[in-house]
Design a protein around this motif. Sequence first.
Motif, short mmCIF file in Angstrom:
data_model
loop_
_atom_site.label_atom_id
_atom_site.label_comp_id
_atom_site.label_asym_id
_atom_site.label_seq_id
_atom_site.Cartn_x
_atom_site.Cartn_y
_atom_site.Cartn_z
N VAL A 187 -2.86 8.60 7.55
CA VAL A 187 -1.07 8.47 8.56
C VAL A 187 -1.21 7.03 9.43
O VAL A 187 -0.46 6.93 10.09
N ALA A 188 -2.29 6.61 10.30
CA ALA A 188 -2.22 6.01 10.56
C ALA A 188 -1.57 4.48 10.36
O ALA A 188 -0.27 3.29 10.51
N ALA A 189 -1.27 4.29 8.48
CA ALA A 189 -1.87 3.25 8.05
C ALA A 189 0.25 3.12 8.46
O ALA A 189 1.22 2.27 8.33
N PRO B 198 0.92 -1.24 0.15
CA PRO B 198 -0.12 0.24 -0.11
C PRO B 198 0.81 0.89 -0.15
O PRO B 198 0.47 2.24 -0.61
N VAL B 199 1.80 0.87 0.91
CA VAL B 199 3.53 2.62 0.71
C VAL B 199 3.70 2.84 -0.80
O VAL B 199 3.88 3.92 -0.92
N SER B 200 4.19 1.87 -0.92
CA SER B 200 4.92 1.47 -2.27
C SER B 200 4.84 2.01 -3.16
O SER B 200 4.67 2.46 -4.20
N SER B 201 3.53 1.32 -3.57
CA SER B 201 2.72 1.50 -4.67
C SER B 201 1.31 2.95 -4.26
O SER B 201 0.51 3.10 -5.10
N GLY B 202 2.19 3.90 -3.71
CA GLY B 202 1.13 4.48 -3.35
C GLY B 202 0.68 5.77 -4.54
O GLY B 202 0.20 6.74 -4.44
N THR C 157 -6.25 0.83 6.73
CA THR C 157 -5.02 -0.13 6.21
C THR C 157 -5.79 -0.72 4.81
O THR C 157 -5.45 -1.52 4.00
N TRP C 158 -7.38 -1.20 5.21
CA TRP C 158 -8.18 -2.30 4.26
C TRP C 158 -7.96 -1.32 2.91
O TRP C 158 -8.50 -1.83 2.16
N GLN C 159 -9.10 0.08 3.13
CA GLN C 159 -9.03 0.91 2.25
C GLN C 159 -7.93 0.42 1.67
O GLN C 159 -7.87 0.76 -0.09
#
Lengths: 306, 447
Positions: free
Chosen positions: A30-32, A17-21, A87-89
Motif C-alpha cells: 500500500v505504501a508503495a 513497479p506499478v505498471s508491470s504489476g 519499493t525496493w523489493q
Amino acid sequence: MFPKGTKRKFSDSGEEPVSSGDQVPVAPSVAARTLTSSYSLQRQSLLDMSLIKLQLCHMLVEPNLCRSVLIANTVRQIQEEMTQDGTWQIMTQALAAAQCPADRLVATEVLCRQTDAAAQAGQSPKPFSVVGLEEGYHAEEVVMEGDVETEVTMSTLSPVSPQLSSASYLAGPFGMGPCWEEEEEDGECEEDEEEDSEECASESEEGDRDHLSAESRTGEQVFGTFEIKHPAPPPDPALEELFSDVDPSYYDLDTVLTGMQSAPKMGPYDLLESLSSHGPTALSSSSSCRSDLNELDHIMEIIVGS
Amino acid sequence: MAGVAGGNDFQWCFSQVKGAIDEDVADADIISTVEFNYSGELLATGDKGGRVVIFQHEQESKNRPHLRGEYNVYSTFQSHEPEFDYLKSLEIEEKINKIRWLPQQNAAHFLLSTNDKTIKLWKISERDKRAEGYNLKDEDGRLRDPFRITSLRVPVLMPMDLMVEASPRRIFANAHTYHINSISVNSDHETYLSADDLRINLWHLEITDRSFNIVDIKPANMEELTEVITAAECHPHQCNVFVYSSSKGTIRLCDMRSAALCDRHSKFFEEPEDPSSRSFFSEIISSISDVKFSHSGRYMMTRDYLSVKVWDLNMENRPVETYQVHEYLRSKLCSLYENDCIFDKFECCWNGSDSAIMTGSYNNFFRMFDRNTRRDITLEASRESSKPRATLKPRKVSTGGKRKKDEISVDSLDFNKKILHTAWHPKDNVIAVAATNNLYIFQDKIN
C-alpha cells in the motif's frame, strides 16, 4: 542547475513497479502505491546520482573521506526508505522479471539483482557496502561499455575516468539490452561478461592486469554483505596467466581491487582506508595483506608515539 | 565596537584588493586560508600552490589621519611543496589548509602552516642591520691574512634595507593518515593540536618526532564508518579543553585532564532535528564545516551549509542563536548536490568583541550578523565596488517571484564565486575576505 522537480526522460522507472504489476508476483504494498511517482522518480535519480558520485570519489587519486562518507550515508538512507515502503523489493522483482529498461542505470540493476537474490533466499536486503557496491558497479559498468556480443575479445573502451559525465553512464545500459536478455535466458552471458569485464577493465585501466583475478571474484565481494545465491564464475586461467606479470602497485584503482582480492571480507571503508592509509600491496594471500595493514598501522603508531 | 549593519553610525567600505585581475585564475593562486595574527598587525594567506603571503599593516600616515593604514606585502615564501608518497603511490597536495599564528614572544613572528599531511613552524624575522668592520674578513667576505692585521676594531652595526626572512624551524610530519583539516594553538603557548578526518593529535612545539593521539574515531571495521571529524579548536583560555565537530552536525567538548585518550567527550552538543524539514540532504547540510570559540571563551560558533549557530558552552541541547546564511538555497539542494556545491566548506569568524559574526556565501557575497541588534547584512567582494573608500552597498537575493531592482535572483547566483575564508581583525573593524584568488580588505568608515 535544474529546478527541482524536473523529470528526466526515464521510461517511467518510478512507475515501473506499478505498471508491470502483472509480472510481479507480489502485489505492491500500500505504501508503495501511495508514493507519488514524481517523488519516487526523484528519489531514484538521487540514488543513481549518489552512486555515480561515490564511484567518482573513489577514482580520485586522493579520495575525500568526508565526502565519501556523506554520500554513502545518503545512499543508505534512500535504501532504507525504499526498503521500508516496499519499493525496493518491488523494483528488484520488477527488474528481474521484466526486460531491462534502456534507461536503467547499471548501478540500480546491480543493486536490484543482489537484493533479488537475497529476497529469494528469504532474507531482507542488508545495508549494502557502498564502496564494495560501486566496485562492482565499476566492473559492471566497464562491461556495459564494452562489446559484449563478441566472445573473449579485447574490446575498445572509453577509459573509465573521473571525467565521465552522467550522460555516459546513462548511455551504457542502452547497449545492454540484448546482453541482459541473453543473460536471463541462458545464464552464460554472465560468464562472458565477466571475462569481458576482465579484459575491458584491463583496457581501461591502462594495462593494469592484475585486478582481473580480482574482477572475477568481484561479484562475490561487491555484494559482500548480501547473501549471494548465484556464484561468480571462476577466473579464466588463461587470462590470468596472460596478465600475471604486470606490476599492479602502480595504479591507484588497483590498490582498491587488490585490497578486495586479498581480503574478500573487507567492507567499503576498508577500501577507502587502503586508498588513504596503506600502500598498494602486492597480490598476496588475504591473511598476509591483513597483517601488512596491521603492521603498517603498528608502525604508524610507533612513529606517532601513541 | 560598533555593530555591523548600516545606519548612521557604521558602514563598511573598500580598502584594498590583492591578487591578479585576470579572468583566468591559476589554480595555484586560489587562496585557501586567511588569518590575522594576535595584534592584527600581520595578515597571512595561504594558497593552493603551497605559498604563504604575509601582509603587514603600515602605520597611518600622519598627514592623512582619517585613513587607516594599508596592508602591504611583508613576506612571501613557499611553505609546502607537492610531495609524492611512495608507499601509497599518492601525490600529497601542497595546498595550505590552515595557518595559525603563535603569540608573539620576541621580535620574530611564528606561525604554523599545514597541508594535508605535514605541519610546519615558520619563523619570520626582520633583518635591518648588518655588521661591518670585521677583523678577520674583508667587507666582501674574503678572509684577511692574519699577519696583515695590525690593529683590532670592534665591528659596527650599520643599517641596511629591510629584509624579511622566513625559515622553517620545525617540521611535524608523519602523524596523520588522513587529511589534516584543522590546527589550533593551545593557550599554554607550548602545545597545539592537529586534526584529520578520524584522529586528533596533540603536539609540543619543540618536539617534532612524536605526538600524542588524543581522539581516535576510526572504527575497527571501516565498513562501519559513518562519521568523520570536520574541525577542531583549542579553548582560548582553558588549556585542557578543546572541541571537535563532526560530519553529522555534532560538537564534542573534551577535557584532557579526564583521560589520556579523549574518545569520551565531556560535553556533547547537538540540536534536535526538525522533523518537518527532513530530507535526504539533511545530514549533508548539517555537517559542520567550521567551529570557532568566541574570544571570551564562553561561546562557540559552528557553520553548517545553510546556517551559523552560536552555542553557549553550558547548554548542550541546542544553540542559543541561529543565523540563516542563505536559506534560499534550501529548495535548490538537489542541484547543489549534483554540482557538488553542497560539500563546500565555509568558515566563520567572530569580531574582536564577540558582538558580530561573519561568514561567506556564493556569488562573492559574505554575510555579517550583529548579535546584539540581530541585524544582518549581505555584502559583495567584487572589483566593481572596489573604488578607494567606496562604501559597500548591501546586497539582497530575491526569493519570491518578484525581483526588485538591485536584487539578484537565486538562479543568477554564480556558484563558482564562493567565499569560503574570511577573517576579522582582533581589535579593529577591518576584515579580510578571500574571493578565489583575490584578497579583499574592507574597513569601517571612520566618521
